[in-house]
Design an enzyme around this catalytic site. Structure first.
Site, PDB file in Angstrom:
ATOM      1  N   TYR A 156       0.847  -1.208   0.000  1.00 30.54           N
ATOM      2  CA  TYR A 156       0.000   0.000   0.000  1.00 30.54           C
ATOM      3  C   TYR A 156       0.882   1.258   0.000  1.00 30.54           C
ATOM      4  CZ  TYR A 156      -3.260   3.555   1.783  1.00 30.54           C
ATOM      5  OH  TYR A 156      -4.011   4.700   1.956  1.00 30.54           O
ATOM      6  N   LYS A 160       1.145   4.381  -2.770  1.00 29.35           N
ATOM      7  CA  LYS A 160       0.890   5.788  -2.450  1.00 29.35           C
ATOM      8  C   LYS A 160       2.125   6.644  -2.744  1.00 29.35           C
ATOM      9  CE  LYS A 160      -3.398   5.844  -1.191  1.00 29.35           C
ATOM     10  NZ  LYS A 160      -4.379   6.561  -2.011  1.00 29.35           N
TER      11      LYS A 160
HETATM   12  N1  LIG Z   1      -8.608   6.035   5.739  1.00 27.13           N
HETATM   13  C1  LIG Z   1      -7.319   6.337   5.909  1.00 27.13           C
HETATM   14  O1  LIG Z   1      -6.717   6.119   7.000  1.00 27.13           O
HETATM   15  C2  LIG Z   1      -6.550   6.992   4.798  1.00 27.13           C
HETATM   16  C3  LIG Z   1      -5.333   7.625   5.116  1.00 27.13           C
HETATM   17  C4  LIG Z   1      -4.610   8.216   4.097  1.00 27.13           C
HETATM   18  C5  LIG Z   1      -5.068   8.189   2.803  1.00 27.13           C
HETATM   19  N2  LIG Z   1      -6.250   7.564   2.507  1.00 27.13           N
HETATM   20  C6  LIG Z   1      -6.689   7.520   1.121  1.00 27.13           C
HETATM   21  O2  LIG Z   1      -7.856   8.318   0.981  1.00 27.13           O
HETATM   22  C7  LIG Z   1      -8.673   7.775  -0.069  1.00 27.13           C
HETATM   23  C8  LIG Z   1     -10.093   7.602   0.450  1.00 27.13           C
HETATM   24  O3  LIG Z   1     -10.064   6.698   1.545  1.00 27.13           O
HETATM   25  P1  LIG Z   1     -11.321   6.458   2.518  1.00 27.13           P
HETATM   26  O4  LIG Z   1     -10.786   6.394   3.895  1.00 27.13           O
HETATM   27  O5  LIG Z   1     -12.393   7.419   2.183  1.00 27.13           O
HETATM   28  O6  LIG Z   1     -11.713   4.985   2.095  1.00 27.13           O
HETATM   29  P2  LIG Z   1     -13.110   4.293   1.702  1.00 27.13           P
HETATM   30  O7  LIG Z   1     -14.251   4.953   2.406  1.00 27.13           O
HETATM   31  O8  LIG Z   1     -12.868   2.837   1.900  1.00 27.13           O
HETATM   32  O9  LIG Z   1     -13.228   4.617   0.134  1.00 27.13           O
HETATM   33  C9  LIG Z   1     -12.449   3.942  -0.812  1.00 27.13           C
HETATM   34  C10 LIG Z   1     -13.096   4.154  -2.155  1.00 27.13           C
HETATM   35  O10 LIG Z   1     -12.313   3.494  -3.166  1.00 27.13           O
HETATM   36  C11 LIG Z   1     -13.210   2.889  -4.060  1.00 27.13           C
HETATM   37  N3  LIG Z   1     -12.606   1.828  -4.867  1.00 27.13           N
HETATM   38  C12 LIG Z   1     -11.958   0.719  -4.437  1.00 27.13           C
HETATM   39  N4  LIG Z   1     -11.599  -0.032  -5.500  1.00 27.13           N
HETATM   40  C13 LIG Z   1     -12.006   0.640  -6.613  1.00 27.13           C
HETATM   41  C14 LIG Z   1     -11.921   0.394  -8.003  1.00 27.13           C
HETATM   42  N5  LIG Z   1     -11.348  -0.720  -8.509  1.00 27.13           N
HETATM   43  N6  LIG Z   1     -12.447   1.308  -8.857  1.00 27.13           N
HETATM   44  C15 LIG Z   1     -13.061   2.409  -8.389  1.00 27.13           C
HETATM   45  N7  LIG Z   1     -13.177   2.704  -7.093  1.00 27.13           N
HETATM   46  C16 LIG Z   1     -12.650   1.827  -6.205  1.00 27.13           C
HETATM   47  C17 LIG Z   1     -14.320   2.358  -3.140  1.00 27.13           C
HETATM   48  O11 LIG Z   1     -15.438   2.011  -3.910  1.00 27.13           O
HETATM   49  P3  LIG Z   1     -16.401   0.761  -3.546  1.00 27.13           P
HETATM   50  O12 LIG Z   1     -17.547   1.361  -2.792  1.00 27.13           O
HETATM   51  O13 LIG Z   1     -16.786   0.247  -4.896  1.00 27.13           O
HETATM   52  O14 LIG Z   1     -15.594  -0.227  -2.745  1.00 27.13           O
HETATM   53  C18 LIG Z   1     -14.509   3.593  -2.272  1.00 27.13           C
HETATM   54  O15 LIG Z   1     -15.331   4.542  -2.922  1.00 27.13           O
HETATM   55  C19 LIG Z   1      -7.999   6.459  -0.517  1.00 27.13           C
HETATM   56  O16 LIG Z   1      -7.199   6.720  -1.656  1.00 27.13           O
HETATM   57  C20 LIG Z   1      -7.088   6.131   0.662  1.00 27.13           C
HETATM   58  O17 LIG Z   1      -5.978   5.341   0.254  1.00 27.13           O
HETATM   59  C21 LIG Z   1      -7.022   6.980   3.485  1.00 27.13           C
END
Ligand SMILES: NC(=O)c1ccc[n+]([C@@H]2O[C@H](COP(=O)([O-])OP(=O)(O)OC[C@H]3O[C@@H](n4cnc5c(N)ncnc54)[C@H](OP(=O)(O)O)[C@@H]3O)[C@@H](O)[C@H]2O)c1
Length: 251
Positions: A156, A160
């Protein structure tokens, strides 16, 4: 087109169910906003919910990061349906336990395809449209996990790191075109992605990431760390000798 206050008329969320993405869009919607497009793998399940506001049309479209061959056509269709794209929020991504990925290289490749390859493909399609328009802001959800990759989540983290480098380069390439890229680097965020996981120090919320993102957009910044303290923490981490870094209890 943004209005004189920089408020967008058309906002696209790539990753239409993302907790962080939806919090950002929720704060970007203003009386000037006409359209919010939620893009995701199962468009029938993408509901307006908290984004349902008077005068704002919320559309759902199919988007799969693992299908780069469809990305240019999607952007063309969005423009045909809604006109210029003012803000595009790239909030899709996958996080899978490192143990699981160690045992399943195919799953690891899928994660990297989503987090990096798919992000490159859709961003380039969006950037080409921004150049044609002469404006547009792309918000890319990177992560502190890419700043110095940890053994606990190196697949992961490396995805990133690649995404972050790409987004910075794209922002530089767009300088002078009227378009821009904002790289957002959150630490641990309480969201669907991290549900059930032990929170890391400086853990934050989708709302706090959204507040910082909207503020950074308003100030025309290129990067934002959330919380801001992590910029200094990771600046120190980045320069630690390998043996010290490997012994840190970071999971
Ligand atoms: N949460 C954290 O701690 C954190 C920290 C730093 C950065 N981030 C980054 O912030 C972003 C948003 O994270 P979040 O916490 O909001 O996570 P989340 O609620 O789990 O959202 C992830 C999203 O990615 C989509 N996704 C996964 N596989 C996909 C694919 N093949 N094609 C299109 N969409 C896809 C999911 O869609 P489905 O509904 O179809 O699964 C969902 O809409 C991500 O890039 C994550 O890496 C998160």
């Amino acid at each position: 087109m943004d209005n004189a206050l920089g408020e967008p008329q058309t906002i696209v969320l790539l990753g239409g169910t993302s907790d962080i993405g939806r919090a950002i869009v929720s704060r970007l919607v203003s009386p000037s906003t006409q359209t919010v497009v939620l893009a995701g793998r199962r468009p029938a399940e993408l509901t307006a919910g908290e984004l349902d506001r008077p005068g704002v049309k919320v559309d759902a479209v199919a988007f799969d990061a693992t299908e780069p061959g469809t990305h240019e056509a999607l952007v063309r269709q969005l423009v045909a349906d809604h006109g210029d794209l003012d803000v595009v929020v790239l909030a899709f991504g996958q996080l899978v336990e490192q143990d699981e990925l160690d045992a399943d290289p195919v799953r690891a490749a899928e994660l990297v395809t989503v987090n990096y390859t798919g992000a490159v493909s859709i961003s380039l399609a969006v950037a080409a449209q921004f150049r044609r328009q002469g404006h547009g802001r792309l918000v890319v959800l990177s992560s502190v996990a890419g700043e110095r990759v940890r053994k606990a989540n190196y697949v992961y983290g490396s995805s990133k790191a690649g995404l972050d480098g790409f987004a910075q380069g794209l922002g530089d390439a767009l300088a002078g075109t009227g378009a821009s890229v904002l790289v957002v680097r959150p630490g641990f965020v309480h969201s669907s992605m991290t549900a059930g996981m032990k929170a890391a120090p400086f853990a934050t919320t989708p709302g706090a990431v959204a507040d910082a993102t909207v503020k950074a957009l308003a100030h025309g910044r290129r990067t934002v760390w959330v919380p801001g303290t992590l910029r200094f923490v990771f600046s120190a981490f980045r320069h630690l000798p390998g043996p010290v870094w490997r012994r840190l209890p970071l999971g």
